[in-house]
Design an enzyme around this catalytic site. Structure first.
Site, PDB file in Angstrom:
ATOM      1  N   THR A 133       0.856  -1.184   0.000  1.00  0.00           N
ATOM      2  CA  THR A 133       0.000   0.000   0.000  1.00  0.00           C
ATOM      3  C   THR A 133       0.889   1.230   0.000  1.00  0.00           C
ATOM      4  O   THR A 133       1.748   1.384   0.868  1.00  0.00           O
ATOM      5  CB  THR A 133      -0.871   0.040   1.252  1.00  0.00           C
ATOM      6  OG1 THR A 133      -1.586  -1.168   1.288  1.00  0.00           O
ATOM      7  CG2 THR A 133      -1.835   1.197   1.206  1.00  0.00           C
ATOM      8  N   VAL A 134       0.689   2.082  -0.977  1.00  0.00           N
ATOM      9  CA  VAL A 134       1.577   3.234  -1.128  1.00  0.00           C
ATOM     10  C   VAL A 134       0.745   4.484  -1.393  1.00  0.00           C
ATOM     11  O   VAL A 134      -0.398   4.383  -1.821  1.00  0.00           O
ATOM     12  CB  VAL A 134       2.538   3.020  -2.311  1.00  0.00           C
ATOM     13  CG1 VAL A 134       3.582   1.975  -1.992  1.00  0.00           C
ATOM     14  CG2 VAL A 134       1.767   2.641  -3.553  1.00  0.00           C
ATOM     15  N   GLU A 163      -3.541  -5.040  -2.555  1.00  0.00           N
ATOM     16  CA  GLU A 163      -4.072  -6.248  -1.939  1.00  0.00           C
ATOM     17  C   GLU A 163      -5.114  -5.864  -0.897  1.00  0.00           C
ATOM     18  O   GLU A 163      -4.869  -5.004  -0.069  1.00  0.00           O
ATOM     19  CB  GLU A 163      -2.907  -7.004  -1.284  1.00  0.00           C
ATOM     20  CG  GLU A 163      -3.280  -8.354  -0.782  1.00  0.00           C
ATOM     21  CD  GLU A 163      -4.116  -9.113  -1.789  1.00  0.00           C
ATOM     22  OE1 GLU A 163      -3.600  -9.462  -2.853  1.00  0.00           O
ATOM     23  OE2 GLU A 163      -5.323  -9.341  -1.525  1.00  0.00           O
ATOM     24  N   LYS A 222      -7.225   1.944  -2.863  1.00  0.00           N
ATOM     25  CA  LYS A 222      -6.756   1.147  -1.736  1.00  0.00           C
ATOM     26  C   LYS A 222      -6.781   1.974  -0.444  1.00  0.00           C
ATOM     27  O   LYS A 222      -7.288   1.539   0.592  1.00  0.00           O
ATOM     28  CB  LYS A 222      -5.341   0.638  -2.025  1.00  0.00           C
ATOM     29  CG  LYS A 222      -4.615   0.027  -0.859  1.00  0.00           C
ATOM     30  CD  LYS A 222      -5.200  -1.297  -0.425  1.00  0.00           C
ATOM     31  CE  LYS A 222      -4.673  -1.706   0.923  1.00  0.00           C
ATOM     32  NZ  LYS A 222      -4.902  -3.057   1.286  1.00  0.00           N
ATOM     33  N   CYS A 278      -2.639  -1.543   8.783  1.00  0.00           N
ATOM     34  CA  CYS A 278      -3.119  -0.759   7.635  1.00  0.00           C
ATOM     35  C   CYS A 278      -3.943   0.471   7.970  1.00  0.00           C
ATOM     36  O   CYS A 278      -3.704   1.542   7.416  1.00  0.00           O
ATOM     37  CB  CYS A 278      -3.937  -1.648   6.716  1.00  0.00           C
ATOM     38  SG  CYS A 278      -2.930  -2.858   5.875  1.00  0.00           S
TER      39      CYS A 278
HETATM   40  C1  UDX Z   1      -7.681  -4.417   6.776  1.00  0.00           C
HETATM   41  C2  UDX Z   1      -8.711  -4.467   5.644  1.00  0.00           C
HETATM   42  O1  UDX Z   1      -9.896  -5.141   6.110  1.00  0.00           O
HETATM   43  C3  UDX Z   1      -8.134  -5.184   4.436  1.00  0.00           C
HETATM   44  O2  UDX Z   1      -9.071  -5.143   3.364  1.00  0.00           O
HETATM   45  C4  UDX Z   1      -6.843  -4.483   4.036  1.00  0.00           C
HETATM   46  O3  UDX Z   1      -6.249  -5.159   2.935  1.00  0.00           O
HETATM   47  C5  UDX Z   1      -5.867  -4.434   5.196  1.00  0.00           C
HETATM   48  O4  UDX Z   1      -6.488  -3.809   6.322  1.00  0.00           O
HETATM   49  P1  UDX Z   1      -6.832  -6.116   8.645  1.00  0.00           P
HETATM   50  O5  UDX Z   1      -6.112  -4.952   9.213  1.00  0.00           O
HETATM   51  O6  UDX Z   1      -6.118  -7.393   8.454  1.00  0.00           O
HETATM   52  O7  UDX Z   1      -7.424  -5.745   7.201  1.00  0.00           O
HETATM   53  O8  UDX Z   1      -8.072  -6.457   9.581  1.00  0.00           O
HETATM   54  P2  UDX Z   1      -9.597  -6.011   9.724  1.00  0.00           P
HETATM   55  O9  UDX Z   1     -10.415  -7.241   9.814  1.00  0.00           O
HETATM   56  O10 UDX Z   1     -10.017  -5.040   8.707  1.00  0.00           O
HETATM   57  O11 UDX Z   1      -9.615  -5.343  11.160  1.00  0.00           O
HETATM   58  C6  UDX Z   1      -8.902  -4.165  11.469  1.00  0.00           C
HETATM   59  C7  UDX Z   1      -9.176  -3.741  12.892  1.00  0.00           C
HETATM   60  O12 UDX Z   1     -10.525  -3.287  13.032  1.00  0.00           O
HETATM   61  C8  UDX Z   1      -9.006  -4.876  13.922  1.00  0.00           C
HETATM   62  O13 UDX Z   1      -8.373  -4.363  15.072  1.00  0.00           O
HETATM   63  C9  UDX Z   1     -10.433  -5.287  14.215  1.00  0.00           C
HETATM   64  O14 UDX Z   1     -10.578  -5.857  15.480  1.00  0.00           O
HETATM   65  C10 UDX Z   1     -11.150  -3.951  14.116  1.00  0.00           C
HETATM   66  N1  UDX Z   1     -12.597  -4.084  13.827  1.00  0.00           N
HETATM   67  C11 UDX Z   1     -13.006  -4.629  12.653  1.00  0.00           C
HETATM   68  C12 UDX Z   1     -13.524  -3.600  14.742  1.00  0.00           C
HETATM   69  O15 UDX Z   1     -13.157  -3.085  15.799  1.00  0.00           O
HETATM   70  N2  UDX Z   1     -14.857  -3.690  14.429  1.00  0.00           N
HETATM   71  C13 UDX Z   1     -15.304  -4.242  13.270  1.00  0.00           C
HETATM   72  O16 UDX Z   1     -16.536  -4.267  13.057  1.00  0.00           O
HETATM   73  C14 UDX Z   1     -14.349  -4.724  12.350  1.00  0.00           C
END
Ligand code: UDX
Ligand code: UDX
Ligand code: ADP
Length: 469
Positions: A133-134, A163, A222, A278
């Site tokens: 991611t950039v 991604e 992204k 992210c």
């Molecule tokens: C995220 C994006 O979902 C993904 O599409 C991108 O490529 C990378 O960043 P990720 O960081 O792996 O993925 O996890 P994600 O499931 O999105 O959760 C991020 C954070 O939000 C976690 O700490 C999770 O616990 C929190 N979260 C998520 C909540 O607090 N409530 C929710 O309803 C959903």
């Protein structure tokens, strides 16, 4: 149209590893080599007992099937570059810690170094795909670097292919993505390169899920997707504060608003705050981009999403202190979960780190249990969070336990920081028996059955619920 026979992925981390392992699995006719400078990481990917460097459900099975067949892991970055027709750049892009844009801009040093290496080594034409991611327009910088350093008869086509996988569901997301996004220059060469990458994905992704757009739209999409997901969590968390103050119930509110098909029901779970590598980084990127485009109001708008997340974490730790009669000095607090979410061993930006730092500052004793996170990772995260404390000082206050039950023994309060499934089946009767009384549970993940715990005797405080304990 160029045909892709050999792929090299630079960076064997959370993004590059699973993504290219799945490409290898689904495209047995393509030789995929994942390279990284980090010898220990590559050794782990190559380990005979499949003790892989990242924990991801389903990943081991993919690697077992493809490794040694058409999937290879190596530290020989130059050879990987030399042989490939298509190169994914999947290196880390952390937030800058110093210099211009410190704290918000992306540190593109790793991307630039990898790009320069490609230019220096390549003796044949390559499609170079930006996967990390950039910030918007990074592909343009990569193109300039590659063209300024290329050898005669070597052409480089740059694509952006961000991604969207989420950790914990990476393999599922890669097998059946909502969409694959590929950005290219709208020249005939750019479009041909784009089609060559589309061909790779068509081996398992339906054509209507493969979106092709301009380079900059792809890069911005992204950042925008992550910013809007994070914004939903900050919105629901802001509402959780109103619920706690009024006696409304955030579960009921989230369910009610989620039924509106325009809003949708996913990603509305109030929590102790979002973490992960992210969300915060990408929003800060967007903020930095807006500021540098002189769009001050836009920058402020997005910054608020991060501010609200910080507030949510602080509000939660303050609620623990307030509820425990305004002091937790010398009291033992069990923190269940250290990963930033369930089903991952990743701790980057995990809310647990902030909570534990707050508890340490109040001079509490903290017991931590997480089913996946390596102990060394916990110590390094806590040291980084409290730079003025030595590791010995931290270890006098904090212990790492090998089960939830052990962590809760002699504690005054249990704090649920990560929604691990195993916390749903904790034997709360036994936990209660081993705790000091009154025994408190603070559920930062809407995980426990509140009535059941109250019947046992616990005082239970839940995010987004303001009723009496
Ligand atoms: C995220 C994006 O979902 C993904 O599409 C991108 O490529 C990378 O960043 P990720 O960081 O792996 O993925 O996890 P994600 O499931 O999105 O959760 C991020 C954070 O939000 C976690 O700490 C999770 O616990 C929190 N979260 C998520 C909540 O607090 N409530 C929710 O309803 C959903
Ligand atoms: C809204 C809610 O939709 C409805 O559920 C509630 O009961 C009352 O408020 P309304 O104000 O009639 O309904 O119209 P709506 O279609 O929601 O549009 C509101 C405004 O948003 C309009 O000015 C519309 O042009 C604008 N809008 C809507 C956009 O600019 N972009 C969009 O994508 C959608
Ligand atoms: P992400 O979550 O984006 O995948 P990670 O930090 O997990 O980030 O992985 C990025 C990987 O990229 C690291 O293992 C790092 O060693 C590797 N890396 C960074 N720069 C280079 C480079 N120039 N050549 C090869 N590997 C690199």
């Amino acid at each position: 149209m160029p045909r892709v026979n050999k792929i090299c992925c630079i960076g064997a981390g959370y993004v590059g590893g699973p993504t290219c392992a799945v490409i290898a699995l689904k495209c047995p006719h393509i030789r995929v080599t994942i390279v990284d400078l980090n010898q220990a990481r590559i050794d782990a990917w190559n380990s005979p007992d499949f003790h892989l460097p990242i924990y991801e459900p389903g990943l081991e099975d993919v690697v077992r099937k493809a490794r040694g067949r058409n999937l290879f892991f190596s530290t020989d970055v130059d050879k990987g570059i030399q042989e490939a027709d298509l190169i994914f750049v999947s290196v880390n892009t952390p937030t800058k810690k110093s210099g211009v844009g410190a704290g918000s801009a992306a540190d593109l040093n790793y991307v630039e170094l990898a790009t320069r290496r490609i230019a220096a080594i390549a003796t044949s034409s390559k499609i170079v795909v930006e996967k990390s991611t950039v910030p918007c327009r990074t592909a343009e910088s990569m193109r300039i670097i590659l063209e300024a350093n290329s050898k005669p008869n070597t052409r480089f086509d740059i694509l952006s292919n961000p991604e969207f996988l989420a950790e914990g569901t990476a393999i599922k997301d890669l097998f059946a993505p909502d969409r694959v996004l590929i950005g290219s220059l709208q020249t005939s060469e750019g479009k041909e390169a784009c089609q060559a990458l589309c061909e790779v994905y068509r081996n398992w992704v339906p054509n209507d899920k493969i979106l092709t757009v301009g380079l900059w739209s792809s890069e911005l999409s992204k950042l925008a997707a992550n910013a809007m997901l994070a914004q939903r969590i900050s919105s629901i968390n802001a509402l959780s504060a109103i619920c706690e103050a009024t006696g409304a119930n955030i579960d009921e509110v989230a369910h009610s608003i989620g039924q509106d098909s325009r809003i949708g029901s996913k990603f509305l779970r109030a929590s102790v705050g979002f973490g992960g590598s992210c969300f915060q980084k990408d929003i800060l990127n967007l903020v930095y981009l807006s500021e540098s485009l002189n769009l001050k109001e836009v920058a402020e708008y997005w910054k608020q999403v991060v501010t609200m997340n910080e507030y949510q974490k602080r509000r939660f730790s303050k609620r623990v202190v307030d509820t425990l009669f305004n002091t937790i000095t010398g009291k033992r607090i069990a923190v269940l979960g250290f990963a930033f979410k369930a089903d991952t061993g990743d701790t980057r930006e995990s809310a647990a780190i902030t909570l534990i730092r707050d508890f340490q500052e109040e001079r509490a004793l903290v017991n931590i249990y997480d089913p996946q996170v390596e102990h060394s990772q916990i110590w390094s995260d806590l040291s980084e969070a409290s730079p003025s404390m030595s590791l010995e000082t931290i270890q006098r206050q904090v212990s790492i336990c090998s089960s939830a039950l052990e962590a809760c023994r002699n504690a005054e309060a249990v704090v649920i920081a990560t929604e691990w499934a195993e916390f749903k089946t904790i034997d709360w009767q036994s936990v209660y028996a081993g705790m000091n009384k009154p025994a408190f549970v603070f559920d930062g993940r809407l995980l426990v059955n509140v009535e059941e715990l109250r019947a046992i005797g616990f005082k239970v405080a839940v995010i987004g619920r303001g009723e009496r304990l």
